[in-house]
Scaffold this motif. Structure first.
Motif, mmCIF file in Angstrom:
data_model
loop_
_atom_site.group_PDB
_atom_site.id
_atom_site.type_symbol
_atom_site.label_atom_id
_atom_site.label_comp_id
_atom_site.label_asym_id
_atom_site.label_seq_id
_atom_site.Cartn_x
_atom_site.Cartn_y
_atom_site.Cartn_z
ATOM 1 N N LYS A 21 0.828 -1.203 0.000
ATOM 2 C CA LYS A 21 0.000 0.000 0.000
ATOM 3 C C LYS A 21 0.862 1.252 0.000
ATOM 4 C CE LYS A 21 -3.845 2.290 2.344
ATOM 5 N NZ LYS A 21 -3.568 3.481 1.598
ATOM 6 N N LYS A 22 1.988 1.226 0.705
ATOM 7 C CA LYS A 22 2.883 2.379 0.751
ATOM 8 C C LYS A 22 3.332 2.771 -0.660
ATOM 9 C CE LYS A 22 7.207 4.043 2.725
ATOM 10 N NZ LYS A 22 8.356 3.745 3.566
ATOM 11 N N LYS A 23 3.753 1.792 -1.448
ATOM 12 C CA LYS A 23 4.203 2.063 -2.814
ATOM 13 C C LYS A 23 3.033 2.517 -3.684
ATOM 14 C CE LYS A 23 7.219 2.086 -6.146
ATOM 15 N NZ LYS A 23 8.222 3.120 -6.248
ATOM 16 N N ILE A 27 2.736 5.991 -5.844
ATOM 17 C CA ILE A 27 2.398 6.017 -7.273
ATOM 18 C C ILE A 27 1.171 6.890 -7.501
ATOM 19 C CG2 ILE A 27 1.623 4.618 -9.230
ATOM 20 C CD1 ILE A 27 3.300 2.293 -7.967
ATOM 21 N N LYS A 28 0.156 6.742 -6.645
ATOM 22 C CA LYS A 28 -1.052 7.574 -6.771
ATOM 23 C C LYS A 28 -0.700 9.053 -6.689
ATOM 24 C CE LYS A 28 -4.663 4.522 -5.037
ATOM 25 N NZ LYS A 28 -5.611 4.260 -3.933
ATOM 26 N N LYS A 29 0.183 9.402 -5.773
ATOM 27 C CA LYS A 29 0.584 10.804 -5.608
ATOM 28 C C LYS A 29 1.281 11.314 -6.873
ATOM 29 C CE LYS A 29 3.013 13.883 -2.452
ATOM 30 N NZ LYS A 29 3.801 13.987 -1.234
ATOM 31 N N LYS A 30 2.164 10.493 -7.428
ATOM 32 C CA LYS A 30 2.905 10.890 -8.631
ATOM 33 C C LYS A 30 1.982 11.139 -9.815
ATOM 34 C CE LYS A 30 6.541 9.582 -11.783
ATOM 35 N NZ LYS A 30 7.805 8.933 -11.957
ATOM 36 N N PHE A 31 0.935 10.309 -9.954
ATOM 37 C CA PHE A 31 0.051 10.395 -11.120
ATOM 38 C C PHE A 31 -1.333 10.943 -10.765
ATOM 39 C CE2 PHE A 31 3.130 7.074 -12.294
ATOM 40 C CZ PHE A 31 3.604 7.619 -13.478
ATOM 41 N N ALA A 32 -1.436 11.704 -9.688
ATOM 42 C CA ALA A 32 -2.729 12.188 -9.184
ATOM 43 C C ALA A 32 -3.529 12.978 -10.221
ATOM 44 C CB ALA A 32 -2.522 13.031 -7.934
ATOM 45 N N VAL A 39 -4.287 2.309 -10.168
ATOM 46 C CA VAL A 39 -3.251 1.580 -9.441
ATOM 47 C C VAL A 39 -3.874 0.969 -8.197
ATOM 48 C CG1 VAL A 39 -2.454 3.631 -8.186
ATOM 49 C CG2 VAL A 39 -0.921 1.675 -8.446
ATOM 50 N N ASP A 40 -3.429 -0.223 -7.846
ATOM 51 C CA ASP A 40 -3.933 -0.901 -6.660
ATOM 52 C C ASP A 40 -2.863 -1.863 -6.142
ATOM 53 O OD1 ASP A 40 -5.692 -1.525 -4.635
ATOM 54 O OD2 ASP A 40 -7.223 -2.372 -5.951
#
Length: 79
Positions: A21-23, A27-32, A39-40
Motif C-alpha cells: 500500500k505504501k508504494k 504512485i497515486k501521488k505521482k500520477f494524481a 493503481v492498486d
C-alpha cells in the motif's frame, strides 16, 4: 514507471500495481492529475490478488489493450 508515464502522455489508459500500500500511495501521488490511471495493491504470487486486481482494472477500463509484465519474484519462484 517510465513506460506508464509515456503511455499516459499519449492518452492511453494505464493500470499498474505494487505489492504494498505504501508504494501504491506513492504512485497515486505521482500520477494524481492523470485521469486515465488506475493503481492498486496486488501480490502477483497470490492468485486471489491477481483475480481481484483484474476485476477492478476491467471495471475501470473495460479491456486490456497492452500488457507489460515486469515482475520480479525475488527468487521465490517455484516450489
Amino acid at each position: 514507471m517510465a513506460i506508464a508515464e509515456a503511455l499516459l502522455d499519449h492518452n492511453y489508459n494505464v493500470a499498474t500495481f505494487s505489492s504494498t500500500k505504501k508504494k501504491v500511495d506513492q504512485i497515486k501521488k505521482k500520477f494524481a492529475k492523470k485521469k486515465k490511471f488506475f493503481v492498486d495493491v496486488c501480490n502477483v504470487l497470490n492468485d486471489n490478488d491477481i483475480n481481484e486486481y483484474h476485476k477492478s482494472m476491467l471495471t475501470n477500463f473495460g479491456a486490456i489493450d497492452i500488457l507489460i509484465n515486469n515482475v520480479g519474484g525475488g527468487g521465490t519462484w517455484g516450489s
